[in-house]
Write a protein that holds these residues in place. Structure first.
Motif, PDB file in Angstrom:
ATOM      1  N   ILE A 312       3.327   2.733  -1.202  1.00  0.00           N
ATOM      2  CA  ILE A 312       2.205   1.928  -1.676  1.00  0.00           C
ATOM      3  C   ILE A 312       2.500   0.442  -1.504  1.00  0.00           C
ATOM      4  O   ILE A 312       1.640  -0.339  -1.078  1.00  0.00           O
ATOM      5  CB  ILE A 312       1.885   2.240  -3.159  1.00  0.00           C
ATOM      6  CG1 ILE A 312       1.463   3.708  -3.322  1.00  0.00           C
ATOM      7  CG2 ILE A 312       0.788   1.317  -3.687  1.00  0.00           C
ATOM      8  CD1 ILE A 312       0.231   4.105  -2.547  1.00  0.00           C
ATOM      9  N   TYR A 313       3.729   0.045  -1.809  1.00  0.00           N
ATOM     10  CA  TYR A 313       4.119  -1.357  -1.648  1.00  0.00           C
ATOM     11  C   TYR A 313       3.927  -1.817  -0.198  1.00  0.00           C
ATOM     12  O   TYR A 313       3.323  -2.864   0.069  1.00  0.00           O
ATOM     13  CB  TYR A 313       5.574  -1.542  -2.074  1.00  0.00           C
ATOM     14  CG  TYR A 313       6.102  -2.945  -1.870  1.00  0.00           C
ATOM     15  CD1 TYR A 313       5.787  -3.968  -2.762  1.00  0.00           C
ATOM     16  CD2 TYR A 313       6.905  -3.255  -0.776  1.00  0.00           C
ATOM     17  CE1 TYR A 313       6.263  -5.259  -2.570  1.00  0.00           C
ATOM     18  CE2 TYR A 313       7.379  -4.541  -0.577  1.00  0.00           C
ATOM     19  CZ  TYR A 313       7.056  -5.535  -1.481  1.00  0.00           C
ATOM     20  OH  TYR A 313       7.520  -6.819  -1.276  1.00  0.00           O
ATOM     21  N   ASN A 314       4.441  -1.018   0.753  1.00  0.00           N
ATOM     22  CA  ASN A 314       4.296  -1.373   2.166  1.00  0.00           C
ATOM     23  C   ASN A 314       2.835  -1.420   2.582  1.00  0.00           C
ATOM     24  O   ASN A 314       2.414  -2.308   3.332  1.00  0.00           O
ATOM     25  CB  ASN A 314       5.065  -0.379   3.044  1.00  0.00           C
ATOM     26  CG  ASN A 314       6.573  -0.524   2.914  1.00  0.00           C
ATOM     27  OD1 ASN A 314       7.067  -1.530   2.418  1.00  0.00           O
ATOM     28  ND2 ASN A 314       7.303   0.481   3.346  1.00  0.00           N
ATOM     29  N   GLU A 315       2.039  -0.452   2.110  1.00  0.00           N
ATOM     30  CA  GLU A 315       0.621  -0.417   2.454  1.00  0.00           C
ATOM     31  C   GLU A 315      -0.089  -1.674   1.949  1.00  0.00           C
ATOM     32  O   GLU A 315      -0.933  -2.254   2.653  1.00  0.00           O
ATOM     33  CB  GLU A 315      -0.031   0.832   1.859  1.00  0.00           C
ATOM     34  CG  GLU A 315      -1.533   0.936   2.078  1.00  0.00           C
ATOM     35  CD  GLU A 315      -1.945   1.077   3.536  1.00  0.00           C
ATOM     36  OE1 GLU A 315      -3.087   0.674   3.873  1.00  0.00           O
ATOM     37  OE2 GLU A 315      -1.135   1.576   4.347  1.00  0.00           O
ATOM     38  N   LEU A 316       0.244  -2.105   0.745  1.00  0.00           N
ATOM     39  CA  LEU A 316      -0.369  -3.317   0.194  1.00  0.00           C
ATOM     40  C   LEU A 316      -0.020  -4.540   1.045  1.00  0.00           C
ATOM     41  O   LEU A 316      -0.877  -5.388   1.322  1.00  0.00           O
ATOM     42  CB  LEU A 316       0.075  -3.521  -1.252  1.00  0.00           C
ATOM     43  CG  LEU A 316      -0.472  -2.513  -2.269  1.00  0.00           C
ATOM     44  CD1 LEU A 316       0.261  -2.655  -3.608  1.00  0.00           C
ATOM     45  CD2 LEU A 316      -1.978  -2.684  -2.465  1.00  0.00           C
ATOM     46  N   LEU A 317       1.232  -4.624   1.487  1.00  0.00           N
ATOM     47  CA  LEU A 317       1.628  -5.730   2.365  1.00  0.00           C
ATOM     48  C   LEU A 317       0.852  -5.679   3.671  1.00  0.00           C
ATOM     49  O   LEU A 317       0.362  -6.704   4.161  1.00  0.00           O
ATOM     50  CB  LEU A 317       3.129  -5.687   2.647  1.00  0.00           C
ATOM     51  CG  LEU A 317       4.085  -5.986   1.489  1.00  0.00           C
ATOM     52  CD1 LEU A 317       5.527  -5.987   1.998  1.00  0.00           C
ATOM     53  CD2 LEU A 317       3.776  -7.311   0.820  1.00  0.00           C
ATOM     54  N   ILE A 318       0.740  -4.480   4.261  1.00  0.00           N
ATOM     55  CA  ILE A 318       0.017  -4.319   5.522  1.00  0.00           C
ATOM     56  C   ILE A 318      -1.438  -4.733   5.366  1.00  0.00           C
ATOM     57  O   ILE A 318      -2.032  -5.331   6.270  1.00  0.00           O
ATOM     58  CB  ILE A 318       0.135  -2.860   6.019  1.00  0.00           C
ATOM     59  CG1 ILE A 318       1.574  -2.555   6.446  1.00  0.00           C
ATOM     60  CG2 ILE A 318      -0.820  -2.596   7.185  1.00  0.00           C
ATOM     61  CD1 ILE A 318       1.858  -1.085   6.676  1.00  0.00           C
ATOM     62  N   GLN A 319      -2.016  -4.440   4.207  1.00  0.00           N
ATOM     63  CA  GLN A 319      -3.414  -4.804   3.951  1.00  0.00           C
ATOM     64  C   GLN A 319      -3.587  -6.279   3.595  1.00  0.00           C
ATOM     65  O   GLN A 319      -4.700  -6.723   3.330  1.00  0.00           O
ATOM     66  CB  GLN A 319      -3.989  -3.932   2.836  1.00  0.00           C
ATOM     67  CG  GLN A 319      -4.193  -2.478   3.233  1.00  0.00           C
ATOM     68  CD  GLN A 319      -4.985  -1.689   2.202  1.00  0.00           C
ATOM     69  OE1 GLN A 319      -5.757  -2.243   1.422  1.00  0.00           O
ATOM     70  NE2 GLN A 319      -4.817  -0.378   2.199  1.00  0.00           N
TER      71      GLN A 319
END
Length: 407
Positions: A312-319
Motif C-alpha cells: 500500500i505504501y508503494n502504491e500511494l507513492l506511485i499514485q
C-alpha cells in the motif's frame, strides 16, 4: 509482449519538448530503459527522424570506449549534423564522473531534449548539481505495481485471478523480469542475483570499506522487517549476537543510507496528527519491492500486515501521494496520505475476521478529531464501513477500482 507503462508516460509526455533535462530514476531492473525505449517509439510515431534520436547506454559494451564526459561529448557532437532538434537518451549516466558538466554543456550548446536514467538517488546532489539547479525534472520508476503486474499477465495471456494473485505479488513483488519465471526457486534465484548485483555495483564498488557479506546480511534483515519501527541499536545487537562479530549502530545507519540511495528502501516520516505537522525523524522504512523482503524470509505469514502495508505504501507513492505514518496521542495510524495540501488517514489489515480485529482497526481513528476522510483497507469482500469510516478492498484499490478522497 512488453507492457506500455501509461501512468509514467502520462507524466513524461508534457516534457518531451520542454527545455528541462528529464531524469528517470529508480532501482535497477525496474524498467527505466524499457520506458525510455517506449518514449523513443512515441517520438518516431510522431514523425521525429531516427537520425535525430541519439541513444547511448553506458552499460552496453558497444559504448565501452566512453570513459569520460569528453568521450561522451565528442560522440554526441559527431552525430549532430544540423540545427533541428535532437532527442538525446543517456542510460545510467551516473557512471561518468562529473556528468552534470556534460549535461549542462549539451543543453547550452545544442537544440536538444535530454533524457537520462540513473540508479542512484544522489546523482543530482552535491557540488556539481548546482550547474543543473532548476534545469531538471525527476521521475522515479518503480517495479510493476499490482495493477501493472495483472495487466502484464493478461497481455501475455497468462491466467490471473487478482484475488488469488495478490498472495503471489505479496511474496515475489513486481520486478518485470521475474515474470519470465514460473517456478518459485527460479524467481528467488533471479531476485537474489539482482540484489547481489545492486550491492556489488551500486554500493560496495563505490564504498570499498564496506564488508560485502555483512552488508548483504544486515540489509536483507532490515528489509525483511520493513514497516516495523526502526532501531539501529536493536539490529546491531541482533546481528552481533547471531554472527559472533560486533557491528555498531553507526554502521547500521551507514548501511541504511546506502539502501536508501540505491532506491532499495524508502523512508516514511511521522506526521503529528494533533499538531498537523510532519516530523523530521524517519521512523519506518519500506522496501521498494516486496520480493526483496522475501529473500530473507523463510516463509510468508500473510496475516503479517507489514507486507500488505509495504504494498500500500508503494502504491500511494506511485499514485503521487506524500506518505507519513500518523502519530496520535496514544498510538499511531498506519498512513497519512497527502496530496495538494489535502489528506486522508489509512489503516491496513489482512482480514477483518473477528470483532476484536474490527474494533482495533476502526478504533485506531477514535481519538482523531480531524475531519479528513478515514479508510480501513483489507482483503475482505464484505463492506464493513461504519461510523463515517470507509472500508475498501485492497485488491480493488490496487486495481484503481476504488479511489481515495481527500480533504
Amino acid at each position: 509482449m512488453q507492457l506500455i507503462r501509461e501512468d509514467y508516460l502520462k507524466l513524461l509526455r508534457p516534457y518531451y519538448d520542454v527545455d528541462l533535462i528529464k531524469v528517470i530514476t529508480g532501482i535497477r531492473r525496474s524498467g527505466k530503459s524499457v520506458l525510455m525505449e517506449t518514449v523513443k517509439d512515441e517520438l518516431l510515431s510522431k514523425g521525429v527522424s531516427g537520425s535525430h534520436i541519439i541513444s547511448i547506454n553506458l552499460e552496453d559494451l558497444d559504448y565501452s570506449f566512453i570513459t569520460s564526459i569528453k568521450d561522451m561529448h565528442d560522440e554526441i557532437k559527431s552525430r549532430i549534423v544540423d540545427d533541428q532538434k535532437y532527442y538525446i537518451f543517456l542510460d545510467e549516466i551516473q557512471h561518468l564522473e562529473k556528468f552534470e558538466k556534460l549535461l549542462a554543456s549539451l543543453k547550452a550548446k545544442f537544440n536538444c531534449s535530454i533524457f537520462v536514467t540513473g540508479s542512484d538517488s544522489t546523482m543530482l546532489s552535491g557540488e556539481l548539481a548546482t550547474l543543473l539547479t532548476g534545469r531538471t525534472v525527476e521521475f522515479e520508476v518503480f517495479p510493476f505495481s499490482f495493477k501493472e503486474s495483472v495487466d502484464y499477465l493478461e497481455l501475455n495471456k497468462i491466467p490471473c485471478n487478482p484475488d488469488d494473485f495478490i498472495k503471489d505479488y505479496i511474496k515475489w513483488g513486481g520486478f518485470p523480469l521475474r515474470f519470465s519465471f514460473r517456478e518459485e526457486n527460479s524467481i528467488k534465484r533471479f531476485l537474489d542475483n539482482l540484489y547481489s548485483n545492486i550491492v556489488n555495483r551500486d554500493i560496495v564498488k563505490k564504498s570499498s570499506k564496506i564488508d560485502r557479506k555483512a552488508f548483504k546480511n544486515i540489509s536483507l534483515y532490515i528489509m525483511s522487517n520493513a514497516g516495523k519501527e526502526f532501531s539501529a541499536e536493536n539490529i546491531a545487537a541482533y546481528y552481533s549476537a547471531k554472527n559472533k562479530s560486533s557491528v555498531s549502530a553507526r554502521t547500521i545507519y551507514t548501511y541504511l543510507d546506502k539502501l536508501h540511495k540505491s532506491y532499495i528502501l524508502h523512508s516514511c516520516k511521522k506526521f503529528n496528527i494533533a499538531g498537523k505537522t510532519a516530523l523530521e525523524k524517519a521512523d519506518k522504512f519500506y522496501a521498494t519491492d516486496t520480493g526483496l523482503r522475501t529473500l530473507n524470509t523463510n516463509t510468508i505469514y500473510y496475516e503479517d500486515t507489514f507486507f500488505l502495508e509495504n504494498i500500500i505504501y508503494n502504491e500511494l507513492l506511485i499514485q503521487g501521494f506524500t506518505v507519513f505514518t500518523g502519530k496520535t496521542f496514544k498510538g499511531e495510524i498506519d498512513f497519512v496520505a497527502v496530496k495538494e495540501q489535502k489528506k486522508c488517514f489509512i489503516q491496513v489489515a489482512y482480514l477483518l475476521s473477528s470483532e476484536e480485529t474490527i474494533k482495533r482497526e476502526f478504533g485506531a481513528f477514535e481519538k482523531i478529531t480531524d475531519a479528513s476522510p478515514k479508510y480501513v483497507l483489507s482483503l475482505d469482500r464484505i463492506d464493513l464501513s461504519h461510523d463515517g469510516i470507509e472500508h475498501l478492498n485492497i485488491v480493488d484499490f490496487l486495481l484503481h477500482k476504488e479511489q481515495l478522497h481527500l480533504s
